[in-house]
Structure formats: structure tokens, C-alpha cells
Design a protein around this motif. Structure first.
Motif, PDB file in Angstrom:
ATOM      1  N   GLU A  53       0.825  -1.204   0.000  1.00 51.15           N
ATOM      2  CA  GLU A  53       0.000   0.000   0.000  1.00 51.15           C
ATOM      3  C   GLU A  53       0.859   1.252   0.000  1.00 51.15           C
ATOM      4  O   GLU A  53       0.526   2.260  -0.609  1.00 51.15           O
ATOM      5  N   ALA A  54       2.016   1.207   0.717  1.00 55.49           N
ATOM      6  CA  ALA A  54       2.881   2.378   0.794  1.00 55.49           C
ATOM      7  C   ALA A  54       3.574   2.630  -0.535  1.00 55.49           C
ATOM      8  O   ALA A  54       3.890   3.752  -0.869  1.00 55.49           O
ATOM      9  N   ALA A  55       3.844   1.566  -1.286  1.00 58.23           N
ATOM     10  CA  ALA A  55       4.494   1.710  -2.578  1.00 58.23           C
ATOM     11  C   ALA A  55       3.772   0.817  -3.576  1.00 58.23           C
ATOM     12  O   ALA A  55       4.084  -0.357  -3.707  1.00 58.23           O
ATOM     13  N   PRO A  56       2.778   1.347  -4.266  1.00 61.99           N
ATOM     14  CA  PRO A  56       1.961   0.522  -5.165  1.00 61.99           C
ATOM     15  C   PRO A  56       2.774  -0.245  -6.191  1.00 61.99           C
ATOM     16  O   PRO A  56       2.432  -1.346  -6.558  1.00 61.99           O
ATOM     17  N   GLN A  57       3.876   0.359  -6.673  1.00 62.03           N
ATOM     18  CA  GLN A  57       4.708  -0.298  -7.659  1.00 62.03           C
ATOM     19  C   GLN A  57       5.993  -0.761  -6.988  1.00 62.03           C
ATOM     20  O   GLN A  57       6.822   0.035  -6.597  1.00 62.03           O
ATOM     21  N   ARG A  58       6.145  -2.066  -6.844  1.00 66.01           N
ATOM     22  CA  ARG A  58       7.319  -2.596  -6.169  1.00 66.01           C
ATOM     23  C   ARG A  58       8.528  -2.647  -7.099  1.00 66.01           C
ATOM     24  O   ARG A  58       8.400  -2.497  -8.315  1.00 66.01           O
ATOM     25  N   ILE A  59       9.683  -2.907  -6.496  1.00 62.64           N
ATOM     26  CA  ILE A  59      10.918  -3.029  -7.266  1.00 62.64           C
ATOM     27  C   ILE A  59      10.973  -4.418  -7.880  1.00 62.64           C
ATOM     28  O   ILE A  59      10.925  -5.418  -7.158  1.00 62.64           O
ATOM     29  N   PRO A  60      11.082  -4.530  -9.186  1.00 62.97           N
ATOM     30  CA  PRO A  60      11.134  -5.839  -9.831  1.00 62.97           C
ATOM     31  C   PRO A  60      12.312  -6.674  -9.322  1.00 62.97           C
ATOM     32  O   PRO A  60      13.402  -6.155  -9.074  1.00 62.97           O
ATOM     33  N   GLY A  61      12.064  -7.974  -9.165  1.00 58.62           N
ATOM     34  CA  GLY A  61      13.129  -8.883  -8.769  1.00 58.62           C
ATOM     35  C   GLY A  61      13.262  -9.093  -7.288  1.00 58.62           C
ATOM     36  O   GLY A  61      13.989 -10.001  -6.855  1.00 58.62           O
ATOM     37  N   LEU A  62      12.591  -8.281  -6.456  1.00 59.02           N
ATOM     38  CA  LEU A  62      12.678  -8.430  -5.009  1.00 59.02           C
ATOM     39  C   LEU A  62      11.499  -9.244  -4.488  1.00 59.02           C
ATOM     40  O   LEU A  62      10.343  -8.886  -4.715  1.00 59.02           O
ATOM     41  N   PRO A  64       9.420 -11.331  -1.156  1.00 55.39           N
ATOM     42  CA  PRO A  64       8.859 -10.832   0.103  1.00 55.39           C
ATOM     43  C   PRO A  64       9.888 -10.613   1.206  1.00 55.39           C
ATOM     44  O   PRO A  64       9.783  -9.650   1.962  1.00 55.39           O
ATOM     45  N   GLU A  65      10.886 -11.480   1.322  1.00 53.16           N
ATOM     46  CA  GLU A  65      11.904 -11.298   2.362  1.00 53.16           C
ATOM     47  C   GLU A  65      12.724 -10.049   2.104  1.00 53.16           C
ATOM     48  O   GLU A  65      13.001  -9.263   3.020  1.00 53.16           O
ATOM     49  N   ARG A  66      13.142  -9.867   0.875  1.00 57.98           N
ATOM     50  CA  ARG A  66      13.949  -8.684   0.548  1.00 57.98           C
ATOM     51  C   ARG A  66      13.101  -7.420   0.674  1.00 57.98           C
ATOM     52  O   ARG A  66      13.574  -6.386   1.141  1.00 57.98           O
ATOM     53  N   TRP A  67      11.844  -7.509   0.251  1.00 52.85           N
ATOM     54  CA  TRP A  67      10.967  -6.342   0.349  1.00 52.85           C
ATOM     55  C   TRP A  67      10.772  -5.943   1.805  1.00 52.85           C
ATOM     56  O   TRP A  67      10.771  -4.762   2.149  1.00 52.85           O
ATOM     57  N   ALA A  68      10.639  -6.944   2.679  1.00 59.11           N
ATOM     58  CA  ALA A  68      10.449  -6.656   4.108  1.00 59.11           C
ATOM     59  C   ALA A  68      11.685  -6.012   4.716  1.00 59.11           C
ATOM     60  O   ALA A  68      11.594  -5.288   5.706  1.00 59.11           O
ATOM     61  N   GLY A  69      12.860  -6.265   4.148  1.00 71.40           N
ATOM     62  CA  GLY A  69      14.094  -5.687   4.671  1.00 71.40           C
ATOM     63  C   GLY A  69      14.374  -4.285   4.186  1.00 71.40           C
ATOM     64  O   GLY A  69      15.315  -3.636   4.651  1.00 71.40           O
ATOM     65  N   VAL A 241      20.618  -2.684  -2.182  1.00 73.11           N
ATOM     66  CA  VAL A 241      20.117  -4.042  -2.011  1.00 73.11           C
ATOM     67  C   VAL A 241      20.976  -4.906  -2.920  1.00 73.11           C
ATOM     68  O   VAL A 241      20.927  -4.749  -4.150  1.00 73.11           O
ATOM     69  N   MET A 242      21.784  -5.789  -2.354  1.00 70.25           N
ATOM     70  CA  MET A 242      22.793  -6.460  -3.166  1.00 70.25           C
ATOM     71  C   MET A 242      22.811  -7.971  -2.931  1.00 70.25           C
ATOM     72  O   MET A 242      22.760  -8.442  -1.795  1.00 70.25           O
ATOM     73  N   GLY A 243      22.857  -8.704  -4.030  1.00 66.35           N
ATOM     74  CA  GLY A 243      22.908 -10.158  -3.950  1.00 66.35           C
ATOM     75  C   GLY A 243      22.650 -10.777  -5.313  1.00 66.35           C
ATOM     76  O   GLY A 243      22.334 -10.076  -6.276  1.00 66.35           O
ATOM     77  N   HIS A 244      22.787 -12.095  -5.399  1.00 60.67           N
ATOM     78  CA  HIS A 244      22.497 -12.765  -6.661  1.00 60.67           C
ATOM     79  C   HIS A 244      20.983 -12.859  -6.856  1.00 60.67           C
ATOM     80  O   HIS A 244      20.196 -12.747  -5.897  1.00 60.67           O
ATOM     81  N   ASP A 246      18.680 -15.107  -7.408  1.00 64.66           N
ATOM     82  CA  ASP A 246      17.844 -16.053  -6.654  1.00 64.66           C
ATOM     83  C   ASP A 246      17.619 -15.582  -5.220  1.00 64.66           C
ATOM     84  O   ASP A 246      16.534 -15.737  -4.667  1.00 64.66           O
ATOM     85  N   TRP A 247      18.660 -15.009  -4.602  1.00 62.33           N
ATOM     86  CA  TRP A 247      18.535 -14.527  -3.224  1.00 62.33           C
ATOM     87  C   TRP A 247      17.624 -13.309  -3.182  1.00 62.33           C
ATOM     88  O   TRP A 247      16.774 -13.186  -2.293  1.00 62.33           O
ATOM     89  N   LEU A 248      17.767 -12.414  -4.145  1.00 60.69           N
ATOM     90  CA  LEU A 248      16.925 -11.220  -4.182  1.00 60.69           C
ATOM     91  C   LEU A 248      15.453 -11.581  -4.344  1.00 60.69           C
ATOM     92  O   LEU A 248      14.563 -10.902  -3.803  1.00 60.69           O
ATOM     93  N   ALA A 249      15.175 -12.657  -5.039  1.00 64.40           N
ATOM     94  CA  ALA A 249      13.792 -13.039  -5.328  1.00 64.40           C
ATOM     95  C   ALA A 249      13.089 -13.713  -4.161  1.00 64.40           C
ATOM     96  O   ALA A 249      11.879 -13.959  -4.240  1.00 64.40           O
ATOM     97  N   ARG A 250      13.798 -13.997  -3.078  1.00 64.24           N
ATOM     98  CA  ARG A 250      13.162 -14.682  -1.946  1.00 64.24           C
ATOM     99  C   ARG A 250      12.258 -13.740  -1.153  1.00 64.24           C
ATOM    100  O   ARG A 250      12.529 -12.567  -1.051  1.00 64.24           O
TER     101      ARG A 250
END
Length: 250
Positions: A53-62, A64-69, A241-244, A246-250
Motif C-alpha cells: 500500500e505504501a508503494a503501489p509499484q514494487r521493485i522488480p526482482g525483489l 517478500p523477504e527482501r521487500w520486508a528488509g 540491495v545487493m545479492g544474486h 535467486d537470493w533477491l527473489a526470496r
């Protein structure tokens, strides 16, 4: 704009061994621990995650875990996407938050550490630390190109020698942005304070690409570093936000 002046006499000699690009090809792994410099204080940028809700358009490739961080108050995110867990090849995109969500910039080619990525970075492991980290300070061998982050100009940013593929390292630290991994934010990138201890490495920077893998940093073209320095704004709480992938997509 805050300009720091470091004592070059004190820092220039040690700094030949700091920053992830330092060291000659002949020294590679033996010098890696030194090149990953005793690092300063910082932990990943932990903060309440921004909701959909705070950011209707999320960052592609991230995922739920990365988004929460991602800190809820951050409005700028440099996303480094590695090709694989053991690959030194990556890409960098600066995302900026607007009233309608996160908007991506251009994708830039980049390098990360020789052996890829680690969720428990250690000095000399030749891997870049996975995570979400704040970006607080900048500097370089060259004059401030218009940085919004506090900028330290010093001869301590000289980078002699050659990289892992025999490429010259000269100019790698013309411009740097310190990643707040195991360092103390609000200090020069040359500061050696390492809150997690020297064994956890440090001196992780965004810096000018020299055409090959790094010891732990992320490198992009000089023109792109200038763009970052002129765009990253402390008032917008920038993070990396840095990582390979697969990790970013978690």
C-alpha cells in the motif's frame, strides 16, 4: 554539502591495502584480507518493510523477504543483481520512489567479488556480502563532482597494481560510495572502524569499474558513479540491495 579533509599522511599508506580493488594480481588471495581492510561499523539497514500500500509499484526482482528488509522511509534503492551465487558478474539499477511507486533507472553492467556472494562475509573470502545496507558517505581521489552525500577527497584513494585478470586498478577509487557494511556511518570511507571486528571484513564500496572482479565491492563505469554521486540524497535515505538474483527473489 559537507566536505571532509582527512590526514593523507596518516591514511594514504594504509589505504593502498584497503577497498575491495586493492592488491596486485601476484598477491590475489594472500592480499585479499588486507584489501578487504579492517572494516567499520554497520549492520544491514533493518527497518520496517514498506508495504504494497505504501508503494503501489514494487521493485522488480525483489521477493517478500527482501521487500520486508527495505526501510519504509527509503526513497532511493541501488539494486545490485548478481548473475549467480558464485559469479562476479552483476548489474546495477537505481530505483527511486515517487508518488506512484518505485521507478527504475537504466540497468548498468557491473562486477562484484571474484567468488560471488556470501551471507556471512569474512575478510579475504573474495565474496560480496548479501544484504540491504544504507549508503551514508562518499569520497574519492578526484574532486567532488557534485555529491549530495558527504564527500572526502584524499590521496588515500589511490589504487595501484593489477586486478585478478591483469587489468590495471588505477582510477578504481576515483569515486566511491561506502556501503554501510561493518563500518561507522557518518565517517569517511577511509575510516577503519569495524564494529563487527576485522575478521568480518569491510571496506565494501561502490566504485569505478576496472574491468574485472573485485575483492568484495561492486564496481560500475565512471560515468555511472558520477551519476550516483549526484543523485543519491541523504534526505531520501538511500540504500543498496545487493545479492544474486535467486537470493533477491526470496
Amino acid at each position: 554539502m559537507i566536505h571532509r579533509r582527512t590526514a593523507v599522511a596518516l591514511l594514504s599508506a594504509p589505504l593502498l591495502l584497503t577497498g575491495c580493488g586493492g592488491g596486485g594480481a601476484e598477491a590475489t588471495e594472500r592480499r585479499a584480507a588486507s584489501a578487504d581492510r579492517p572494516a567499520r561499523a554497520t549492520t544491514p539497514a533493518a527497518a520496517p518493510g514498506a508495504s504494497a500500500e505504501a508503494a503501489p509499484q514494487r521493485i522488480p526482482g525483489l521477493g517478500p523477504e527482501r521487500w520486508a528488509g527495505l526501510p519504509g522511509h527509503s526513497e532511493q534503492a541501488v539494486v545490485v543483481t548478481g548473475r549467480g551465487p558464485d559469479s562476479p558478474v552483476s548489474s546495477v539499477v537505481l530505483h527511486q520512489r515517487t508518488a506512484t511507486g518505485w521507478q527504475p533507472g537504466t540497468s548498468w553492467p557491473a562486477h562484484n567479488a571474484l567468488r560471488g556472494w556470501s551471507d556471512h562475509h569474512l575478510a579475504g573470502d573474495l565474496r560480496s556480502p548479501l544484504g540491504v545496507y544504507t549508503l551514508s558517505d562518499a569520497g574519492g581521489l578526484l574532486a567532488d563532482p557534485g555529491s549530495r552525500l558527504p564527500y572526502t577527497r584524499s590521496g588515500g584513494f589511490r589504487s595501484p597494481g593489477t586486478g585478478f585478470e591483469g587489468e590495471p586498478l588505477d582510477g578504481s577509487f576515483d569515486y566511491v560510495v561506502a556501503v554501510d557494511y561493518n563500518r561507522r556511518p557518518g565517517t569517511s570511507p577511509l575510516d577503519w572502524t569495524r564494529p563487527l571486528g576485522a575478521g568480518r571484513g569491510g571496506g565494501i564500496w561502490l566504485h569505478v569499474d576496472h574491468g574485472g572482479p573485485t575483492h568484495g565491492c561492486v564496481s560500475i563505469a565512471k560515468a555511472h558513479m558520477k551519476h550516483l554521486l549526484r543523485t543519491l540524497d541523504p534526505a531520501r535515505h538511500p540504500v543498496v540491495v545487493m545479492g544474486h538474483a535467486d537470493w533477491l527473489a526470496r
